[in-house]
Structures are given as structure tokens and as C-alpha cells.
Write a protein that holds these residues in place. Sequence first.
Motif, PDB file in Angstrom:
ATOM      1  N   VAL A  27      20.042 118.809  -9.715  1.00 63.10           N
ATOM      2  CA  VAL A  27      19.491 118.200  -8.467  1.00 63.10           C
ATOM      3  C   VAL A  27      20.242 116.872  -8.281  1.00 63.10           C
ATOM      4  CG1 VAL A  27      17.498 116.969  -7.615  1.00 63.10           C
ATOM      5  CG2 VAL A  27      17.330 119.072  -8.626  1.00 63.10           C
ATOM      6  N   THR A  28      20.500 116.064  -9.590  1.00 68.66           N
ATOM      7  CA  THR A  28      21.152 114.973  -9.485  1.00 68.66           C
ATOM      8  C   THR A  28      22.693 115.214  -8.890  1.00 68.66           C
ATOM      9  OG1 THR A  28      19.980 114.120 -11.348  1.00 68.66           O
ATOM     10  CG2 THR A  28      21.965 112.854 -10.867  1.00 68.66           C
ATOM     11  N   GLU A  29      23.284 116.235  -9.189  1.00 65.01           N
ATOM     12  CA  GLU A  29      24.495 116.560  -8.951  1.00 65.01           C
ATOM     13  C   GLU A  29      24.619 116.794  -7.385  1.00 65.01           C
ATOM     14  OE1 GLU A  29      26.678 119.416 -10.883  1.00 65.01           O
ATOM     15  OE2 GLU A  29      26.263 118.802 -12.891  1.00 65.01           O
ATOM     16  N   PHE A  43      15.126 108.167   3.453  1.00 61.01           N
ATOM     17  CA  PHE A  43      14.171 109.557   3.268  1.00 61.01           C
ATOM     18  C   PHE A  43      13.229 109.260   2.222  1.00 61.01           C
ATOM     19  CE2 PHE A  43      13.250 113.034   0.692  1.00 61.01           C
ATOM     20  CZ  PHE A  43      13.014 114.092   1.866  1.00 61.01           C
ATOM     21  N   ASN A  44      13.776 108.614   1.277  1.00 63.63           N
ATOM     22  CA  ASN A  44      12.552 108.481  -0.183  1.00 63.63           C
ATOM     23  C   ASN A  44      11.360 107.641   0.296  1.00 63.63           C
ATOM     24  OD1 ASN A  44      13.942 110.155  -1.967  1.00 63.63           O
ATOM     25  ND2 ASN A  44      15.305 108.692  -2.593  1.00 63.63           N
ATOM     26  N   SER A  50       7.746 113.451  -2.270  1.00 64.23           N
ATOM     27  CA  SER A  50       8.676 114.660  -2.062  1.00 64.23           C
ATOM     28  C   SER A  50       9.922 114.649  -3.208  1.00 64.23           C
ATOM     29  CB  SER A  50       9.545 114.715  -0.680  1.00 64.23           C
ATOM     30  OG  SER A  50      10.411 113.284  -0.684  1.00 64.23           O
ATOM     31  N   LYS A  51      10.360 115.844  -3.626  1.00 68.20           N
ATOM     32  CA  LYS A  51      11.521 116.060  -4.244  1.00 68.20           C
ATOM     33  C   LYS A  51      12.706 116.422  -3.719  1.00 68.20           C
ATOM     34  CE  LYS A  51      12.874 118.222  -8.757  1.00 68.20           C
ATOM     35  NZ  LYS A  51      12.312 119.477  -9.542  1.00 68.20           N
ATOM     36  N   VAL A  70      18.520 117.258   4.375  1.00 70.26           N
ATOM     37  CA  VAL A  70      17.916 117.243   3.552  1.00 70.26           C
ATOM     38  C   VAL A  70      16.682 118.256   3.214  1.00 70.26           C
ATOM     39  CG1 VAL A  70      16.313 115.804   1.592  1.00 70.26           C
ATOM     40  CG2 VAL A  70      17.816 114.680   3.316  1.00 70.26           C
ATOM     41  N   ILE A  71      17.037 119.108   2.167  1.00 78.01           N
ATOM     42  CA  ILE A  71      16.198 120.154   1.721  1.00 78.01           C
ATOM     43  C   ILE A  71      15.338 119.598   0.572  1.00 78.01           C
ATOM     44  CG2 ILE A  71      15.772 122.511   0.894  1.00 78.01           C
ATOM     45  CD1 ILE A  71      18.402 123.257   2.401  1.00 78.01           C
ATOM     46  N   TYR A  72      13.950 119.587   0.939  1.00 76.76           N
ATOM     47  CA  TYR A  72      13.300 118.793  -0.298  1.00 76.76           C
ATOM     48  C   TYR A  72      11.856 119.862  -0.667  1.00 76.76           C
ATOM     49  CZ  TYR A  72      10.799 117.233   3.875  1.00 76.76           C
ATOM     50  OH  TYR A  72       9.837 117.210   4.609  1.00 76.76           O
TER      51      TYR A  72
END
Length: 154
Positions: A27-29, A43-44, A50-51, A70-72
Motif C-alpha cells: 500500500v505504501t508503495e 482525501f484523508n 478510509s484506508k 483513489v481506490i480505498y
Amino acid sequence: MKKFKGIYFFIFIICLSFLGCGDKEEVTEKVANIKEKELLEFFNKNVEGSKIIVAKEDDINGDELKDLVVIYNKDNESQMVVVINKSNREYKLSDVHKAPKENQDIQFKNIDDKDPMEFIVSGSKNGAVGYAIFRLEGDKVIDLFGDGMEDCCS
């Protein structure tokens, strides 16, 4: 023989401990390559609880400003939204769409060689694979064409 069983057990335990680490690095990458950090921050701040699964940026509406797809995951549902870069530090969220549950990917492709640029969301759920081609028109994400998305979305 007992010594070998102990070594195999020890190696097994070590391997199990690494299984939980892979997702966080992946996810970080998938988010680390975002240059416009303000888009991620917006977004955050505006999609609480959300993640992020995957996020990619490009100028998808032809205004020479990077936007963010963004897909979350939120409330155990995979969703997709676009963070629209309206101007310097002014952002807006598009409408929300269902997204694939697993193996999510976002690709940008100018299919008709004119603005706005199309983007392709693909993925799967329990082995069912699907994709959809979207375009941002104003503040709305328009589903142009897809196949199998109803089977791979949560």
C-alpha cells in the motif's frame, strides 16, 4: 531428527510473521509515488475512516493540474473517487463509485486523443475479473464502458 523438526518449526513461525507485513509495504508503495501530497491530504481529511488501497495522479480533466484517482476501503467496501485539483490549493471530491475488491489497478489512457483523459479501473473479487473505463466530466465520474465490474466490486 528432533533438531530438524525444531528448525523447520522455527522457519515456519518466521515466515508466518512476515505474512502480515506485506500489505502495508505494498500500500505504501502504491501511494508513495504521488508527488502532489496535498491531494492525498485532502482525501484523508475528507474521507475519514478510509484506508487507501491504490492512488494514482495525472491531469485527467485537461486543465494542466494533477488530479488524483483513489481506490480505498471504507466500512469494508471498496470505493473509488477522484480528488479534482481545481486550482492552487483548491480541491473537490467527485462522486463515489464502487471499486474492485482485490488486485485493484488504475491506468490512464487518452482513448479518443482529446480532453478529458480516460482512466481504467480494473481488479477482481473471488476470481471474477472486471474493468471499467471512466471519464471525469465536470465534477462527475462517468462510466463509459466496462465488463465484469458487477462481479468484482464489493
